[in-house]
Design a protein around this motif. Sequence first.
Motif, short mmCIF file in Angstrom:
data_model
loop_
_atom_site.label_atom_id
_atom_site.label_comp_id
_atom_site.label_asym_id
_atom_site.label_seq_id
_atom_site.Cartn_x
_atom_site.Cartn_y
_atom_site.Cartn_z
N CYS A 59 0.85 -1.20 0.00
CA CYS A 59 0.00 0.00 0.00
C CYS A 59 0.88 1.25 0.00
CB CYS A 59 -0.95 -0.01 1.20
SG CYS A 59 -2.19 -1.30 1.12
N THR A 60 1.63 1.42 -1.07
CA THR A 60 2.54 2.55 -1.22
C THR A 60 2.23 3.25 -2.54
OG1 THR A 60 4.22 1.24 -2.36
CG2 THR A 60 4.34 1.32 0.06
N PRO A 61 2.70 4.49 -2.72
CA PRO A 61 2.44 5.20 -3.98
C PRO A 61 2.91 4.43 -5.21
CG PRO A 61 3.24 6.73 -2.33
CD PRO A 61 3.35 5.37 -1.72
N MET A 62 4.08 3.80 -5.12
CA MET A 62 4.62 3.08 -6.27
C MET A 62 3.66 2.00 -6.75
SD MET A 62 8.14 0.86 -6.44
CE MET A 62 8.41 -0.32 -7.75
N TYR A 63 3.12 1.23 -5.82
CA TYR A 63 2.23 0.14 -6.20
C TYR A 63 0.82 0.64 -6.52
CZ TYR A 63 6.09 -2.74 -4.76
OH TYR A 63 7.33 -3.30 -4.68
N PHE A 64 0.44 1.77 -5.96
CA PHE A 64 -0.82 2.39 -6.35
C PHE A 64 -0.81 2.75 -7.83
CE2 PHE A 64 -3.12 6.41 -7.07
CZ PHE A 64 -4.41 5.99 -6.81
N LEU A 117 0.76 8.67 -17.14
CA LEU A 117 0.96 7.84 -15.95
C LEU A 117 2.42 7.42 -15.79
CD1 LEU A 117 -0.46 6.46 -13.55
CD2 LEU A 117 -0.77 4.45 -15.03
N LEU A 118 3.09 7.11 -16.89
CA LEU A 118 4.50 6.74 -16.82
C LEU A 118 5.34 7.92 -16.34
CD1 LEU A 118 4.91 4.56 -20.04
CD2 LEU A 118 4.96 3.77 -17.67
N ALA A 119 4.96 9.14 -16.74
CA ALA A 119 5.66 10.33 -16.26
C ALA A 119 5.42 10.52 -14.76
CB ALA A 119 5.19 11.57 -17.03
N VAL A 120 4.20 10.27 -14.30
CA VAL A 120 3.88 10.35 -12.88
C VAL A 120 4.69 9.34 -12.09
CG1 VAL A 120 2.06 9.95 -11.17
CG2 VAL A 120 1.57 11.30 -13.22
N MET A 121 4.82 8.13 -12.61
CA MET A 121 5.60 7.09 -11.94
C MET A 121 7.08 7.45 -11.87
SD MET A 121 3.70 3.71 -13.54
CE MET A 121 4.54 2.48 -12.52
N ALA A 122 7.58 8.12 -12.92
CA ALA A 122 8.97 8.58 -12.90
C ALA A 122 9.16 9.65 -11.82
CB ALA A 122 9.36 9.13 -14.27
N THR A 136 6.96 10.50 2.09
CA THR A 136 5.59 10.23 2.53
C THR A 136 4.75 11.50 2.62
OG1 THR A 136 6.35 10.34 4.84
CG2 THR A 136 6.23 8.16 3.81
N VAL A 137 5.41 12.64 2.82
CA VAL A 137 4.69 13.91 2.89
C VAL A 137 4.31 14.38 1.49
CG1 VAL A 137 4.80 16.33 3.58
CG2 VAL A 137 5.84 14.56 5.02
N ILE A 138 5.30 14.34 0.56
CA ILE A 138 5.05 14.80 -0.81
C ILE A 138 4.07 13.87 -1.53
CG2 ILE A 138 6.11 15.25 -3.06
CD1 ILE A 138 8.68 15.99 -1.58
N MET A 139 4.34 12.56 -1.47
CA MET A 139 3.49 11.57 -2.15
C MET A 139 2.43 11.06 -1.18
SD MET A 139 4.76 11.77 -5.12
CE MET A 139 3.78 10.52 -5.90
N SER A 140 1.64 11.96 -0.68
CA SER A 140 0.55 11.59 0.23
C SER A 140 -0.54 10.86 -0.56
CB SER A 140 -0.03 12.84 0.88
OG SER A 140 -0.60 13.68 -0.10
N PRO A 141 -1.40 10.12 0.13
CA PRO A 141 -2.50 9.43 -0.57
C PRO A 141 -3.34 10.38 -1.42
CG PRO A 141 -2.32 8.62 1.67
CD PRO A 141 -1.36 9.76 1.56
N ARG A 142 -3.61 11.57 -0.90
CA ARG A 142 -4.40 12.55 -1.66
C ARG A 142 -3.67 12.97 -2.92
NH1 ARG A 142 -5.23 18.16 -1.87
NH2 ARG A 142 -7.43 18.74 -2.20
N ALA A 148 -3.11 10.38 -10.32
CA ALA A 148 -3.72 9.31 -11.11
C ALA A 148 -4.97 9.80 -11.83
CB ALA A 148 -4.06 8.11 -10.21
N PHE A 149 -5.80 10.56 -11.12
CA PHE A 149 -7.02 11.10 -11.71
C PHE A 149 -6.69 12.04 -12.86
CE2 PHE A 149 -10.39 14.36 -11.88
CZ PHE A 149 -11.49 13.54 -12.13
N THR A 150 -5.63 12.84 -12.69
CA THR A 150 -5.21 13.76 -13.74
C THR A 150 -4.77 13.00 -14.99
OG1 THR A 150 -4.49 15.39 -12.08
CG2 THR A 150 -3.60 15.63 -14.31
N SER A 151 -4.07 11.88 -14.77
CA SER A 151 -3.63 11.05 -15.90
C SER A 151 -4.81 10.54 -16.70
CB SER A 151 -2.79 9.87 -15.40
OG SER A 151 -1.66 10.31 -14.67
N TRP A 152 -5.79 9.97 -16.00
CA TRP A 152 -6.97 9.42 -16.67
C TRP A 152 -7.81 10.53 -17.32
CZ3 TRP A 152 -8.08 4.32 -17.45
CH2 TRP A 152 -7.33 3.39 -16.71
#
Length: 318
Positions: A59-64, A117-122, A136-142, A148-152
């Motif tokens: 349950c981390t940003p990378m795997y999200f 999405l690939l740019a976001v993952m980079a 953890t502060v920068i890549m918060s769940p929000r 991800a929503f922006t990508s879609w």
Amino acid sequence: MMKIANVSTPELFVLMGFSFSAQPSLEPVLFTVVLGFYIVSVLGNGIIVLVSCVDKHLCTPMYFFLVNLSFLDISINTSIVPQLLTNLWGPQRTISYGGCVTQFYISHWLGATECVLLAVMAYDRYVAISRPLRYTVIMSPRCCIVLAFTSWLGGLSTSLVGSTLTVLLPLCGNNRIYDFFCEMPLIIQLACVDTSLNEVEMYLASFIFVVLPLGLILLSYGHIARAVLKIRSAEGRRKAFNTCSSHMAVVSLFYGSIIFMYLQPAKSNSHEQGKFIALFYTVVTPVLNPLIYTLRNKDVKNALKHIMLENCCGFSGK
């Protein structure tokens, strides 16, 4: 006027696909290969989605973002491959007008989404390596949900604009598509009017959703390389590299396919090669992505083993 409208919009499109007139026995072979890759792709990406959602350690940003990528691969496969299998199996090579429009709307949407999405993952990997204490502060769940929503949403917006402009073009009865699926540039080529506006929109969208994300990816990895070089221990550099190697491999496959597919000279043999490159992008790449992330990622392999052991123990009554 009514007669012209009927001629302008064909009821069916003919997907010329691959030419096996000299060796028709190759069609069932290609059918079997494509079907096998499709099944493996859906299963492989489905397993990644399942494992990432079930195992709390993932349950981390990378795997999200990886879950989003896997869902994208399943969707791209499913929007193209079933129609390809239908055409390879039977004598007809047709697709309905509605089916063709739906196909290029979806494929355009998902392709643009994957670029972003690939740019976001980079960017996620850049923050993890260059700003580990604030990760953890920068890549918060929000923040992850917003990215991800922006990508879609970005992919959907460019598809709605570009595909709608394409649908409005009169085709004057032209219905032969020299590929195995409906794609926006191929439909534009069938138009019997000036398509300058469509071409400008397509080039602009390509810059925003293909070239610009690639530039952001290269910029992120430039900062990552600089941060890795500052790490003194070889073990530390190796760990930092391993966190990025899977994503780098996926980016290379994705953009390598796009570059070969769209930057070829306009020759007949190059066009045939382009079909096989498109087949590699739509059928093979979605299979390789889960393999890359499972074979090169200890977290995913350990989570998969843990889930399998839990199921075995539960089944045996332990």
